[in-house]
Design a protein around this motif. Structure first.
Motif, PDB file in Angstrom:
ATOM      1  N   ASP B 335      42.066  33.321  54.093  1.00 37.35           N
ATOM      2  CA  ASP B 335      43.448  33.382  53.585  1.00 37.35           C
ATOM      3  C   ASP B 335      44.397  32.975  54.695  1.00 37.35           C
ATOM      4  O   ASP B 335      44.308  33.478  55.818  1.00 37.35           O
ATOM      5  CB  ASP B 335      43.782  34.807  53.147  1.00 37.35           C
ATOM      6  N   ASN B 387      40.040  36.053  43.194  1.00 33.57           N
ATOM      7  CA  ASN B 387      41.192  36.483  42.404  1.00 33.57           C
ATOM      8  C   ASN B 387      42.482  36.232  43.185  1.00 33.57           C
ATOM      9  O   ASN B 387      42.612  36.643  44.333  1.00 33.57           O
ATOM     10  CB  ASN B 387      41.055  37.980  42.079  1.00 33.57           C
ATOM     11  N   SER B 389      45.471  37.197  42.006  1.00 29.09           N
ATOM     12  CA  SER B 389      46.528  38.129  41.615  1.00 29.09           C
ATOM     13  C   SER B 389      46.078  39.543  41.952  1.00 29.09           C
ATOM     14  O   SER B 389      44.946  39.769  42.396  1.00 29.09           O
ATOM     15  CB  SER B 389      46.805  38.002  40.118  1.00 29.09           C
ATOM     16  N   ASP B 390      46.950  40.489  41.734  1.00 27.09           N
ATOM     17  CA  ASP B 390      46.613  41.866  42.079  1.00 27.09           C
ATOM     18  C   ASP B 390      46.141  42.636  40.859  1.00 27.09           C
ATOM     19  O   ASP B 390      46.323  43.843  40.777  1.00 27.09           O
ATOM     20  CB  ASP B 390      47.811  42.551  42.744  1.00 27.09           C
ATOM     21  N   GLN B 391      45.609  41.941  39.878  1.00 28.77           N
ATOM     22  CA  GLN B 391      45.020  42.674  38.750  1.00 28.77           C
ATOM     23  C   GLN B 391      43.629  42.112  38.454  1.00 28.77           C
ATOM     24  O   GLN B 391      43.350  40.946  38.710  1.00 28.77           O
ATOM     25  CB  GLN B 391      45.923  42.586  37.535  1.00 28.77           C
ATOM     26  N   GLN B 411      37.711  41.972  40.670  1.00 26.10           N
ATOM     27  CA  GLN B 411      38.626  43.070  40.966  1.00 26.10           C
ATOM     28  C   GLN B 411      39.892  42.473  41.585  1.00 26.10           C
ATOM     29  O   GLN B 411      39.905  41.319  41.988  1.00 26.10           O
ATOM     30  CB  GLN B 411      37.958  44.038  41.956  1.00 26.10           C
ATOM     31  N   PRO B 412      40.956  43.254  41.647  1.00 28.12           N
ATOM     32  CA  PRO B 412      42.137  42.765  42.374  1.00 28.12           C
ATOM     33  C   PRO B 412      41.721  42.354  43.782  1.00 28.12           C
ATOM     34  O   PRO B 412      41.035  43.105  44.483  1.00 28.12           O
ATOM     35  CB  PRO B 412      43.070  43.972  42.398  1.00 28.12           C
ATOM     36  N   ASP B 413      42.117  41.193  44.174  1.00 25.04           N
ATOM     37  CA  ASP B 413      41.753  40.638  45.485  1.00 25.04           C
ATOM     38  C   ASP B 413      40.240  40.489  45.645  1.00 25.04           C
ATOM     39  O   ASP B 413      39.739  40.341  46.755  1.00 25.04           O
ATOM     40  CB  ASP B 413      42.290  41.497  46.639  1.00 25.04           C
ATOM     41  N   THR B 432      44.784  35.011  34.479  1.00 23.74           N
ATOM     42  CA  THR B 432      45.657  35.200  35.635  1.00 23.74           C
ATOM     43  C   THR B 432      45.233  34.215  36.720  1.00 23.74           C
ATOM     44  O   THR B 432      44.147  33.652  36.651  1.00 23.74           O
ATOM     45  CB  THR B 432      45.567  36.643  36.171  1.00 23.74           C
TER      46      THR B 432
END
Lengths: 1153, 466
Positions: B335, B387, B389-391, B411-413, B432
């Motif tokens: 990241d 992922n 997004s955070d959901q 999972q989120p992240d 998402t």
């Protein structure tokens, strides 16, 4: 005793009417020849009258009628009761006939068989030595003239026995004549009308000087709106009644044009209160056809003589001129030379001009200014003004709405250089420094009269950081505001004094608010404080004038206010006008507010950050600190009121700046931009500067100390100004050479040759979004900017966002046709900015590619402004306004023009207004006790009436009272009673009052003078008080002064004549008496009571018109004020607290000089 | 007299007190007002976000792998070293149509494969294509896989080298109907830029040796700006250490600098304690402004953060590099968050001896909704999906030619890797935002490319109309 006499007494209901009526009845019962019958017509409730035994005994009948009944109608009500053979004696409840009055009147009728009416001599019931009315006449155009009114009765008119008319009160109308007051007159000029009709019927009106009746002189209603209405209505009714029947329609048609013309004359003559009555009277006259025809029938019925018989009795122009002065008031009061040239102000402005040219010389070679928020202006004046009016805006499709008032200001500015309006902005930049110097200098004349301090003020004002940064960053609105603010201050500080100042202040305020609407809350706050302050000092007239100050601003902003409120964005009203740019400025945090406190609208320490490279240098605050400290001290000086006012202004400005940086309502395309705090800092700066001047002027008495303090204050500001000023020369400033158009030259050329062209301007934004707008005409211009567009969160007008995106996408469609439907002929993709981001570039390149490949798009070329495409197809013409929109636009423009024209007319100086202004000190707060001056004309009649009612004797006893019932010249106790806030016990203060009265009287005087001239009549008028006022008053004061203050015997009056050079020093003490404690004059024992008189009152008394005086005298006169003026308002001199000290300082100063 | 004096003293005193109070109030007001929290009013400009109407999807592959200077008489002559295998497919009602473009400047006539797909109504076609090539020549060996991309006006090439041993070729294809003028702006580790221009006729692909503009530059970054017509830029790189070929790669261009993105499919193969000898490195450039960049490796299996983030300060216009030597062998995402927009790509290698291979991974953009991607022919293809997004979300992978739907719950992240079939086109659907990359890995074979959203070219545009 031939004929019977039937007296008709018309009684108005009121608090004291019964008492007055009883007094009248007493007088009637004391008549040597008592009326044979008495009918009382009670207008209003007659319960009290009927309850009175005295009334029942005296009156034959009491008729009750409505309170609004005019005298003529009341007499008509009593008519049936009057026997055929009885003469009619018209009385009102305020009449107190002398014992022989009726006998004399009856005798006059008997002596002269031709006489139809006998008129008594009406005297003021306040002061029997003054004539209230004795015979009336009218001018050729029908204006009623009461020639003897207000004169001291010395029997000078007693030889006269013929008059055209007379006041209706006390008239005795011979029996058998069908002469009755005309109800159509509306309650004015009935006596004059009766006289005229008597003449036409072959009779005449005889004046009977021996018949004396004391009446209410009606001074309290004089000059009011109701009075003006009644006067004008009666005049118009008489005009329509007397005119030949052929001319009546013409007269009727002329009523409205005349009302317009006279309204303009009223406004120019500073009598705005007379405007509405004027129109009311015209409207009533237009609608009262039946009353006119009744009057005309009545005249025709009894007519036996020709109109030519009237002519000799009309008052002629020559007579008017001979009788009266020029109606422009007296030269009484304070003579203060402005000293612009002698005081060095002109040199300072010249120096600033040199500096301005040195800094901006290179600009003069440019065609237009660019950079920052600077844009070109429209290329013709007509387009400039169209942008300033309600209607289609210069951006967007179908955006119709209110223009910013700022556009109007730009239109004015651009019209000053009609050939190339954009060049006017350039000239403004070059002239900015000298203009700021000039403004600062003039604003300082309201605070100080020390030439050095005025120049200091001009310098500090011209070097204000907010101003220089606005110049360097190219913020035209902030620059204009800074140039306008001193004039707002200069005029608004004295707005309560005169309508001229109020008119000028209202225009200046409207212009200033147009430049910075964010100052509106501060302005409204200060305005309310001023109004409350004036009301607290019981200066209602001053408060009314102050109310007007914000009226034009409110009117010009009203369309925008309505627009924004209906769109649910009232906060957007605070937005800066003109182009919105995202540039660094003070942030909405503690650091930003600290910079603002230092007077800096930006966070780069006024440029020192770049020079020194020191991060977060709060020391720049110290630059403005000396000025701030001086301002803080001003509240404890003797001119504390001015000091506190200055601090209030400063606090309002600073608070506005603090708030403004947190208000983000306008957008530069995709970026939200907070309000520029520099405008508010200009307001704070002028407050701080004013406070500092008060301290320097009044509190720091030692010249060396004052010089040092001034130097330190100026040095701080100059240090602060250096980097910004240098940036202008070094070229690091944001302003740069601009073009006459922001669009490619091709569009410019096409638009100039052609009609209005639409150009779609697309620009990629730093965040990769697309900004699109349609520009109409040859360029995006400053005047075409509208806050209704710049603050609109979503697309204003017709939404074509999808089309914008489709243009730069792959969609295949008939793009030229879609654009043509919007009226767009050109598409410009804006050139990259200097700091183009990748997202921006990516979108720009993509868009250019997409547009290049569109069918029907002809790529004209790539220019410095951007890539230009032309549509093949002919676009439709731009849609015009709908009928409703056009009506709205006309309404808005008409209302705005009327109000602005009214303000402009008010602000045009006339001879009278200039003289009135000269009669008071230029500076404010110098003589606090003179502040409520405007209230006097209103208060005094009331006071006199009160006295009259409480003790009748008093009114008789005071022989020294002024001609118009002022008690000012009388004893101290009377003065105190009449005007508790006046300087009781101090003859000197009274002298000041007298001077004020003289000055005030110029108003009624000129108020009657102006309409005369407006109708082509002699410029003179019946402004009798003005000419005769000061004379007796002065005498009275002279008489009174020794009695009240014996110490004044050693006053400088005798001393001044032989040794004028030495006299002023002690003389000044009370003259400039700036002390709130009035007793000082007598207490000091210096007894300079009359000291002021030689200047203010005495001399005009001896020599009523200084302009006509022989050269020697006028020379002396001129030299006198010059010699004394600087000292006069030098407060340290007149410090009442310590006379020895003050004289010491005087000597010190003289020695110094 | 005395009374008047007293009155005067009182009046003066009152005046002084009032004045002092007012002045003190002003000072106090300023002192309190400066640190106080002032109310703010913030209006926000409402831009209308409009999705442009999609045009035909045009995918252009780089085509044959080119060898530079095989003919010793012509050192700058390019010749074909290997022909790729190309896979293409479209989902839904779309059809892909081959549209080859000519390759100029290469000995022997050759063409680069390309495809067009008409839009499906107003939406862009769900079409994808990819190619892969495997070489084991004396001068070139290794495996390279790349996706076929739509053209764009500007792209960034982060990769390759201008040093000895590198035979890197920039390939610029102009699939459009008008001539494109391409400007190359080269950035180097010492800063400074160098520009050159190239005219690419319509419907052709031109090749430029990277060394032409970045000779001797060990870490070049090239900005490719086109005017006239959009182009597809790609870098074909190969490396020879001493005399042994140690790998080839074909890498995508990067659309634009961004402040936050993720490099997916970064493989650490050779653990090392020596940063200079790292098998995994990230090359960075902040083109516009100085930036502080934080790089955080995350596990591909579950999205866990691995180790501490690395922070590097970049000077505007100077290429920087961060080595990840401490990463244990495995698949990672890195990241990247920066204070100013940056471009970056991750380099990874299986080793530095003959038979090794290397690969560049470019940032994987966020994709939402349904997107087609092609898996080239190659060893052990995997989808690395993370992922964004955070959901929690479920990603569905469907082969366009039919087959079992694979569902991956994130999972989120979180992150996951999914084994894929080679030579197949899939659609990836996620409600998402997710990021995804296709990676290949085998002995001496390393390659990968991120999955781009189908409608990347037709991203919604926010319009501010005034």
């Amino acid at each position: 005793m031939s004929a019977r006499v039937h007296a008709v007494l018309v009684a108005r209901s009121g608090a004291t009417s019964l008492a007055r009526l009883l007094r009248a009845l007493d007088a009637l019962s004391a008549q040597t020849r008592r009326p044979d019958a008495l009918t009382i017509v009670a207008c209003g409730s007659s319960a009290a009258l009927r309850g009175s035994a005295r009334v029942a005994e005296a009156a034959e009948a009491v008729i009750e009628t409505r309170a609004s009944t005019t005298l003529a109608a009341a007499v008509a009500l009593a008519q049936p009761r009057i026997a055929e053979d009885a003469a009619l004696w018209i009385l009102t409840e305020d009449c107190a006939p002398a014992a022989a009055a009726l006998e004399q009147l009856v005798g006059a009728l008997e002596r002269s068989p031709a006489a139809a009416i006998a008129a008594p001599k009406l005297l003021s019931d306040v002061d029997e030595h003054h004539i209230a009315s004795f015979g009336q006449s009218m001018t050729r155009l029908g204006r009623a003239v009461d020639p003897a009114r207000g004169e001291l009765d010395q029997g000078q008119h007693d030889g006269q026995d013929d008059a055209l008319g007379a006041d209706v009160r006390g008239l005795l109308v011979r029996a058998g004549r069908a002469l009755r007051p005309d109800p159509g007159l509306g309650g004015r000029d009935e006596g004059l009308d009766l006289g005229v009709r008597a003449r036409l019927a072959g009779g005449r009106l005889v004046l009977t000087p021996a018949a004396r009746i004391a009446v209410d002189a009606g001074a309290d209603t004089e000059g009011t709106a109701a009075d003006a209405f009644a006067r004008r209505r009666a005049q118009l009714h008489r005009r329509l009644s007397y005119a030949p029947s052929v001319a009546v329609p013409l007269h009727w048609l002329s009523l409205l044009p005349l009302a317009l013309w006279r309204s303009i004359a009223h406004l120019t003559g500073k009598r705005p209160a007379a405007v509405l009555p004027e129109w009311g009277a015209a409207a009533v006259a237009m609608a009262s056809g039946s009353a006119v025809s009744r009057s005309r029938r009545a005249i025709r019925a009894g007519r036996s003589a020709s109109w030519s018989g009237i002519a000799p009795l009309r008052v002629t122009r020559a007579q008017l001129r001979q009788r009266l002065d020029d109606g422009h008031g007296t030269e009484a009061g304070v003579h203060e030379e402005l000293g612009f040239f002698s005081g060095g102000g002109a040199w300072a402005v010249l120096a600033a001009l040199v500096a301005g040219i040195a800094l901006f010389a290179s600009l003069l070679a440019w065609p237009a200014l660019g950079g920052g928020a600077l844009l070109p202006l429209r290329q013709t004046v007509a387009e400039l003004w169209r942008d300033a009016a309600y209607g289609q805006r210069g951006f967007g499709v179908d955006v119709v709405g209110p223009a910013d008032p700022f556009s109007g200001l730009l239109a004015v500015l651009g019209s000053l250089w009609p050939g190339s309006p954009s060049y006017a902005l350039l000239l403004l930049w070059v002239a900015a420094l000298p203009l700021a110097m000039l403004g600062g200098w003039f604003a300082a004349t309201r605070i100080t009269d020390k030439p050095g301090l005025r120049i200091l003020a001009g310098t500090i004002w011209a070097l204000a950081p907010a101003f220089l940064i606005a110049l360097a960053e190219g913020r035209p609105a902030a620059v204009l505001l800074h140039l306008l603010l001193p004039w707002v201050l200069h005029t608004a500080l004295v707005a309560q004094r005169s309508w001229g100042a109020a008119g000028a202040a209202s225009l200046a305020t409207a212009a200033a608010l147009a430049c910075a609407p964010s100052l509106a809350p501060a302005f409204v706050l200060l305005w309310l404080v001023a109004i409350v302050w004036l009301l607290a000092r019981r200066s209602v007239r001053g408060a009314v004038r102050m109310v007007w100050v914000l009226v034009p601003a409110a009117v010009v902003f009203m369309p925008l206010v309505i627009w924004q409120v209906t769109h649910g964005t009232p906060w957007a009203l605070l937005s800066d006008p003109g182009a919105i740019i995202a540039a660094p400025q003070a942030t909405a945090d503690a650091a930003g507010r600290l910079a603002l406190l230092g007077g800096l609208p930006t966070m780069d320490d006024a440029g020192w950050l770049g020079v020194l490279g020191v991060q977060g240098a709060g020391w720049m605050l110290l630059c403005a600190a000396p000025l701030g400290v001086l301002a803080l001290v001003s509240t404890i000086t003797r001119r504390w009121s001015v000091g506190i006012g200055s601090l209030l202004v400063a606090a309002a400005g600073l608070a506005t700046a603090f708030g403004a940086v947190g208000v983000t309502v306008a957008f530069a395309q995709s970026q939200a931009v907070p309000i520029w705090p520099g405008s508010a800092l200009s307001l704070a700066w002028i407050g701080v500067l004013g406070g500092a001047l008060v301290t320097l002027d009044g509190a720091i008495t030692r010249p060396s100390l004052r010089g040092a303090a001034a130097f330190v204050a100026a040095a701080g500001v100059i240090v602060c100004a250096v980097p910004t000023a240098v940036s202008l020369v070094a070229g690091t400033a944001t302003i740069q050479r601009g073009d006459l158009t922001t669009l490619p030259a091709y569009v410019n050329a096409q638009a100039r040759a052609d009609r209005e062209l639409g150009t779609l301007v697309l620009s990629a934004q730093p965040d990769g979004s697309l900004a699109s707008t349609v520009v109409w005409g040859a360029s995006a211009t400053l005047g075409a900017q509208a806050t209704m567009i710049n603050t609109a969160a979503s697309a204003p007008g017709k939404n074509y966002t999808e089309l914008s995106v489709d243009l730069v996408s792959a969609r295949q469609f008939d793009a030229p046709r879609a654009l043509g439907a919007l009226g767009v002929r050109f598409v410009v993709l804006q050139a990259p900015s200097a700091k183009e981001t990748s997202a921006e570039r990516s979108l720009r390149l993509r868009s250019a590619t997409a547009l290049d490949q569109r069918a029907g798009f002809v790529r004209v070329g790539e220019t410095s402004t951007g890539v230009l495409w032309r549509m093949d197809a002919e676009p439709v013409a731009r849609t015009g306004l709908s009928a409703g929109q056009r009506a709205t636009a006309q309404l808005v423009v008409t209302v705005e023009l009327i109000v602005l024209l009214a303000a402009l007319l008010l602000s045009i100086p006339t001879r009278a207004s200039r003289r009135a202004a000269r009669a008071v000190p230029r500076a404010v707060g110098v003589l606090p006790e003179r502040e409520p001056r405007p209230v006097r004309p209103e208060r005094e009649p009331r006071a006199s009436k009160a006295r009259k009612r409480t003790s009748q004797a008093a009114s008789v006893v005071i022989p020294t009272a002024g001609p118009d019932g002022q008690a000012s010249g009388s004893g101290a106790s009377t003065a105190a009673e009449a005007a508790p806030d006046a300087a009781a016990g101090s003859a000197s203060a009274e002298a000041g009052v007298l001077a004020d009265v003289g000055a005030d009287e110029t108003e009624p005087a000129s108020s009657e003078g102006e309409p005369a001239s407006s109708e082509g009549e002699p410029t003179s008028s019946e402004g009798e008080p003005a000419s005769s006022g000061p004379e007796p008053t002065t005498e009275d004061a002279r008489e009174a002064a020794p009695a009240e203050a014996p110490a004044s015997a050693e006053g400088p009056e005798p001393a001044e004549a032989p040794a004028p050079a030495e006299a002023p020093a002690p003389a000044e003490v009370p003259a400039s008496a700036d002390s709130p404690r009035p007793a000082q004059g007598t207490e000091d024992g210096a007894g300079p009571a009359p000291a002021d008189e030689p200047e203010g009152v005495d001399r005009p008394g001896e020599n009523p018109d200084p302009e006509r005086s022989d050269p020697e005298q006028s020379d002396q006169e001129r030299s006198d004020p010059e010699r004394s003026d600087p000292e006069r308002s030098d407060p340290e001199r007149s410090d009442p607290g310590s006379v020895p000290e003050s004289t010491e300082s005087v000597h010190a100063k003289e020695a110094g000089e | 007299m005395i009374r008047t004096t007293r009155a005067r003293v009182v009046a003066t005193g009152a005046r002084l007190v009032a004045g002092i109070v007012v002045s003190a109030a002003c000072v106090a007001g300023a002192v309190i007002a400066i640190p106080a929290a002032w109310p703010t009013i913030a209006h926000v400009p409402e831009g209308a976000t409009v999705k442009p109407v999609a045009g035909a999807t045009r995918l252009t592959c780089t085509g044959a792998f080119l060898a530079l200077g095989r003919d010793s008489s012509q050192a700058s002559q390019l010749s074909v070293a290997g022909t790729p295998s190309v896979v293409s497919g479209a989902a839904g009602g779309s059809e892909v149509t081959p549209a080859e473009i000519g390759v100029t400047g290469v000995s022997g006539a050759t063409v680069a494969p390309g495809f067009t797909a008409a839009p499906d109504g107003r939406d862009p076609a769900q079409a994808a294509a990819a190619q892969s090539v495997s070489l084991s020549d004396d001068d070139l060996s290794g495996f390279a896989a790349s996706a076929c991309r739509p053209p764009s006006m500007e792209s960034w090439i982060v990769g390759g080298a201008g040093t000895t041993g590198s035979n890197d070729v920039l390939q610029i294809a102009n699939p459009g109907a008008v001539t494109a003028t391409v400007t190359f702006t080269e950035y180097g580790s010492a800063g400074g830029t160098h520009s050159s221009e190239l005219v690419v006729p319509a419907g052709t692909q031109s090749s430029v040796p990277l060394a032409a503009g970045s000779a001797g530059e060990s870490t070049p970054v090239v900005k490719v700006t086109s005017s006239g017509a959009p182009v597809v830029a790609a870098l074909q790189s190969s490396l020879i250490r001493t005399l042994d070929p140690v790998g080839i790669d074909v890498q995508d261009a990067i659309a634009q600098p961004e402040k936050a993105f993720s490099l997916l499919g970064v493989r650490a193969l050779v653990g090392s304690n020596n940063d200079d000898n790292a098998s995994t490195a990230v090359r960075l450039l902040a083109p516009d402004a100085d930036a502080t960049v934080t790089l955080q490796p995350r596990s591909a299996a579950d999205g866990r953060r691995v180790g501490d983030p690395k922070t590097v300060k970049l000077t505007a216009g100077q290429v920087g590099s961060v080595n990840f030597s401490a990463l244990k062998p495995g698949l990672y995402a890195i990241d990247v968050t920066a204070t100013a927009p940056v471009v970056a790509a991750a380099w990874q290698t299986t080793g530095s001896v003959k038979g090794s291979d290397f690969a560049w991974m470019t940032p994987a953009p966020e994709i939402t909704g349904s997107t087609a991607f092609a898996v080239a022919d190659g060893p052990a293809p995997q989808l690395h999906v993370q992922n964004g997004s955070d959901q929690a979300t479920t990603v569905e992978l469907t082969p366009v030619r039919g087959g079992a739907v694979q569902r991956v719950t994130l999972q989120p992240d979180g992150a996951a890797t999914v084994a894929l079939d080679a030579f197949t086109t899939y659609t990836l659907a996620s409600p998402t935002p997710v990021r995804a990359a296709v990676v290949f890995s085998g002995p001496g074979k390393l390659a990968g490319y991120p999955v781009w959203a189908t409608d990347a070219a037709a991203a919604p545009i926010t319009v501010y109309q005034r």
